[in-house]
Design a protein around this motif. Structure first.
Motif, short mmCIF file in Angstrom:
data_model
loop_
_atom_site.label_atom_id
_atom_site.label_comp_id
_atom_site.label_asym_id
_atom_site.label_seq_id
_atom_site.Cartn_x
_atom_site.Cartn_y
_atom_site.Cartn_z
N GLY A 1 36.06 36.67 75.55
CA GLY A 1 36.39 38.03 75.13
C GLY A 1 36.00 39.07 76.17
O GLY A 1 36.75 40.00 76.46
N LEU A 2 34.82 38.89 76.77
CA LEU A 2 34.40 39.82 77.81
C LEU A 2 35.29 39.72 79.05
O LEU A 2 35.58 40.73 79.69
N GLY A 3 35.72 38.52 79.37
CA GLY A 3 36.64 38.35 80.50
C GLY A 3 37.94 39.10 80.29
O GLY A 3 38.44 39.77 81.19
N VAL A 4 38.49 39.00 79.10
CA VAL A 4 39.73 39.72 78.77
C VAL A 4 39.49 41.23 78.82
O VAL A 4 40.30 41.99 79.35
N LEU A 5 38.36 41.67 78.28
CA LEU A 5 38.03 43.09 78.27
C LEU A 5 37.91 43.64 79.70
O LEU A 5 38.43 44.71 80.01
#
Length: 127
Positions: A27-31
């Protein structure tokens, strides 16, 4: 028997934590990708806006700050480079009122690359 169940439950808790960390990491990578893309688009928009300001000011100066004589004029404005071209417009460009010129201003980054802005205008130069 009680000890075996506790050890199995503790292992299951560790697996759940690892899966949760993997999900949070994804999720952090996508963000970060979304935020980085937004920043890049905002920067490109600001560069285009600055190029339009330079192009408008140079098109307004056509025939005043430099003569309309068919030569190419190049210049710099901060991090931007501009090129101004003028040529007679059409076959019947000259008349009693003057000569009609097509003025084209192209602005790009000083380092090169594609044009960020290009404007064209017609100007009447006195005879």
């Amino acid at each position: 028997m009680g000890t075996g169940q506790r050890h199995g439950q503790a292992g299951m808790g560790l697996m759940e934590v690892l899966v949760a960390l993997g999900i949070v990491g994804a999720g952090l990578g996508v963000l970060f990708n979304v935020v980085g893309d937004s920043a890049l688009r905002a920067r490109h928009g600001a560069d285009k806006q600055a190029a339009l300001v330079v192009a408008r000011s140079q098109i307004a100066a056509a025939g005043i700050a430099y003569p309309l004589d068919g030569r190419v004029v190049n210049g710099l404005a901060g991090p931007l480079a501009y090129s101004i071209e003028s040529r007679p417009y059409g076959d019947d460009a000259a008349s009693e009122a003057g000569t009609l010129w097509l003025v084209t201003v192209s602005v790009r980054a000083r380092a090169g690359g594609p044009a960020l802005a290009e404007l064209r205008s017609l100007r009447l130069a006195p005879p």
